[in-house]
Design an enzyme around this catalytic site. Sequence first.
Site, short mmCIF file in Angstrom:
data_model
loop_
_atom_site.label_atom_id
_atom_site.label_comp_id
_atom_site.label_asym_id
_atom_site.label_seq_id
_atom_site.Cartn_x
_atom_site.Cartn_y
_atom_site.Cartn_z
N LYS A 17 -3.96 -0.34 -6.80
CA LYS A 17 -4.86 0.23 -6.21
C LYS A 17 -4.62 1.79 -6.28
O LYS A 17 -3.46 2.25 -6.27
CB LYS A 17 -4.93 -0.07 -4.65
N SER B 32 -10.22 3.90 -5.71
CA SER B 32 -10.84 4.57 -4.60
C SER B 32 -12.02 5.71 -4.98
O SER B 32 -12.43 6.48 -4.13
CB SER B 32 -9.81 5.16 -3.70
N ASP C 195 -12.28 4.26 5.30
CA ASP C 195 -11.14 3.31 5.57
C ASP C 195 -11.57 2.46 6.76
O ASP C 195 -12.06 3.23 7.76
CB ASP C 195 -9.76 3.96 6.00
N ARG D 230 -13.72 1.08 -3.68
CA ARG D 230 -14.09 1.42 -2.30
C ARG D 230 -15.19 2.59 -2.17
O ARG D 230 -15.06 3.59 -3.06
CB ARG D 230 -12.50 2.21 -1.54
N ASP E 284 0.77 -1.23 0.08
CA ASP E 284 -0.10 -0.09 -0.18
C ASP E 284 0.88 1.05 0.05
O ASP E 284 2.00 0.90 -0.70
CB ASP E 284 -1.00 -0.11 1.08
N ASP E 285 0.63 2.29 0.64
CA ASP E 285 1.15 3.53 0.75
C ASP E 285 2.70 3.50 1.26
O ASP E 285 2.89 2.42 1.77
CB ASP E 285 0.41 4.73 1.21
N ASP F 239 -5.55 5.40 -5.28
CA ASP F 239 -6.20 6.22 -4.26
C ASP F 239 -6.55 7.58 -4.75
O ASP F 239 -6.16 7.76 -6.03
CB ASP F 239 -5.13 6.34 -3.04
#
Length: 408
Positions: free
Chosen positions: A154, A188, A217, A213, A78-79, A156
Amino acid sequence: MLRVILIFGALCGCIYALDNGLARTPPMGWMAWERFRCNIDCKNDPKNCISEQLFMDMADRMVEDGYRDAGYEYVNIDDCWSSKQRDAQGRLQADPDRFPNGIKALADYVHKRGLKLGTYGDYGNLTCGGYPGSLGHLEIDAQTFADWGIDMFKMDGCYADPKTMDKGYPQMTKYLNQTGRPILFSCSWPDYQRASGIDVNYKLIAENCNMWRNYDDIQDSWDSVLGIIDYYAKEQDTLAPVQGPGSFNDPDMIIVGDFGLSYEQAKAQIAMWTIFAAPMLMSNDLRTIRPEFRELLLNKEVIAINQDPSGHFGKRVLQDPKIDVEIWTRQLQNDEYLIAIMSRYIKLPLNVNTTLADLQLPTRDTGYIVSGIRALGSNIMQHLQMKDRLQQKVNPSGVAVMKAIPFP
Ligand SMILES: *[C@@H]1O[C@H](CO)[C@@H](O)[C@H](O)[C@H]1NC(C)=O
Ligand SMILES: *[C@@H]1O[C@H](CO)[C@@H](O)[C@H](O)[C@H]1NC(C)=O
Ligand SMILES: *[C@@H]1O[C@H](CO)[C@@H](O)[C@H](O)[C@H]1NC(C)=O
């Protein structure tokens, strides 16, 4: 009526779904964010910082502890993985201290073990953690990921204008497609549009994303899980028709095995994510997870239902505010139904007493066999006509899940 809506939902899923051959059933795997966040302090916390070692450790656990063989496939970064600077050619590059061998080497490591590698980026100027975003670099980023052997991406939406996402996310879909490498695309997009009050075009989203999403979160708590369930209940008539093979609503990661959920609550999260036919991306520490949580995550019967090929989204059909109990159903293949009774009652186990007719199951002259899913709180086994009483005990902040199978 329920049936008509569900069949319509299936058709829409087939028509709108992103056509890249991926996510025919809800994606399964592991993702770093909820458990490990943006911990970049490898000096003081080498076992838990975002580094290639963390992802190699999780890949090893997934193979050796049975997750891969149970269906968990993606290992997702992820990030906070990248350097704060792009390279001389304008490409993203991994943080040189924490990923000394680079992302391609990590992809090779993961692929050698029969798993897939996912990564993370952001549609805006910066990622949520302040790393380089993809705005103005969509094409080169798609190509970089493909060159590295990335299998899932993914994107965001921090530091971006949500109004421009209806254009920008589909551009990324196109660039990913043009690389020729099948890359599962997780968006997202609707979450950021919802949060800024924009009407979400779910048809467009389902055409361009394999999963998306919708809401906040997830955090490591039961309250957070309930908040997501409530949002999904409120929006169920919008979310059900756009979901199907290739395109899934994403209520966010599975937090089973972390700190915030009791065993009953862990069963409830798994049950509800199965009612939603949601992606099963765990965010936990597979190196230290307690055996009862591991067994729950590996339960074959539960995974098979989550992965039912129909991909239908379930719905809340009954709610009793007096005792804080609700019942959800989801259509499976072969005219079978999943029934989940969830209790928010905090005093005692409850005896829930209902009928299949009350649950709006399609009427059948021969009735249904109702068969409990043991791992999810029910061991009932009964042949019931539509008006027969279905009685089931359900624990505080727990669930009881059963299948209703048409009686021949
Ligand atoms: C992104 O950065 C550019 C250049 O600094 C700026 O003009 C633009 O407003 C930023 N966009 C967003 C959505 O923050
Ligand atoms: C690209 O899109 C086409 C048409 O929708 C599809 O047939 C193909 O499988 C896609 N390829 C990849 C790599 O996603
Ligand atoms: C279940 O509900 C029915 C109808 O309200 C009632 O007649 C029956 O006594 C109930 N059974 C139990 C065990 O509570």
